[in-house]
Write a protein that holds these residues in place. Structure first.
Motif, PDB file in Angstrom:
ATOM      1  N   UNK A  41       0.844  -1.194   0.000  1.00 29.44           N
ATOM      2  CA  UNK A  41       0.000   0.000   0.000  1.00 29.44           C
ATOM      3  C   UNK A  41       0.884   1.250   0.000  1.00 29.44           C
ATOM      4  N   UNK A  42       0.431   2.330  -0.654  1.00 25.25           N
ATOM      5  CA  UNK A  42       1.231   3.557  -0.706  1.00 25.25           C
ATOM      6  C   UNK A  42       1.610   4.084   0.672  1.00 25.25           C
ATOM      7  N   UNK A  43       0.672   4.023   1.625  1.00 28.54           N
ATOM      8  CA  UNK A  43       0.979   4.526   2.965  1.00 28.54           C
ATOM      9  C   UNK A  43       2.067   3.685   3.624  1.00 28.54           C
ATOM     10  N   UNK A  44       2.028   2.383   3.399  1.00 27.76           N
ATOM     11  CA  UNK A  44       3.043   1.498   3.963  1.00 27.76           C
ATOM     12  C   UNK A  44       4.408   1.756   3.308  1.00 27.76           C
ATOM     13  N   UNK A  45       4.398   2.022   2.003  1.00 25.21           N
ATOM     14  CA  UNK A  45       5.638   2.322   1.293  1.00 25.21           C
ATOM     15  C   UNK A  45       6.302   3.584   1.821  1.00 25.21           C
ATOM     16  N   UNK A  46       5.474   4.630   2.046  1.00 27.74           N
ATOM     17  CA  UNK A  46       6.017   5.883   2.597  1.00 27.74           C
ATOM     18  C   UNK A  46       6.577   5.655   3.991  1.00 27.74           C
ATOM     19  N   UNK A  47       5.864   4.874   4.796  1.00 25.28           N
ATOM     20  CA  UNK A  47       6.319   4.589   6.160  1.00 25.28           C
ATOM     21  C   UNK A  47       7.668   3.873   6.129  1.00 25.28           C
TER      22      UNK A  47
END
Length: 65
Positions: A41-47
Motif C-alpha cells: 500500500x502507498x501509505x506502507x511504502x512511505x512509512x
C-alpha cells in the motif's frame, strides 16, 4: 526492454559478459520485478521509506562518533 552491449574486436567473452551484467544492474529491472511480486500500500511504502531514512541517519551519526 532490450540491452545492447557492443563488443570490440579482440575483447574477451568474460569482459563482454561483465559489461552486459553491469548494464543490466543499472537498469534496475530485477529490483522492479521483485517489488511488483507483492503489493505494498502507498501509505506502507512511505512509512518504510521514512524508517529507512531514520536508520540511515542513525548509522551516519554513529560513524561520525
Amino acid at each position: 526492454m532490450i540491452l545492447i552491449t557492443t563488443v570490440r574486436e579482440g575483447e574477451s567473452i568474460d569482459k563482454a559478459l561483465k559489461k552486459s551484467k553491469k548494464k543490466f544492474d543499472k537498469t534496475r529491472i530485477l529490483k522492479e520485478f521483485r517489488e511488483r511480486q507483492q503489493y505494498i500500500k502507498p501509505s506502507e511504502g512511505r512509512r518504510n521509506e521514512i524508517l529507512r531514512a531514520i536508520h540511515r541517519e542513525r548509522m551516519k551519526l554513529r560513524k561520525e562518533e
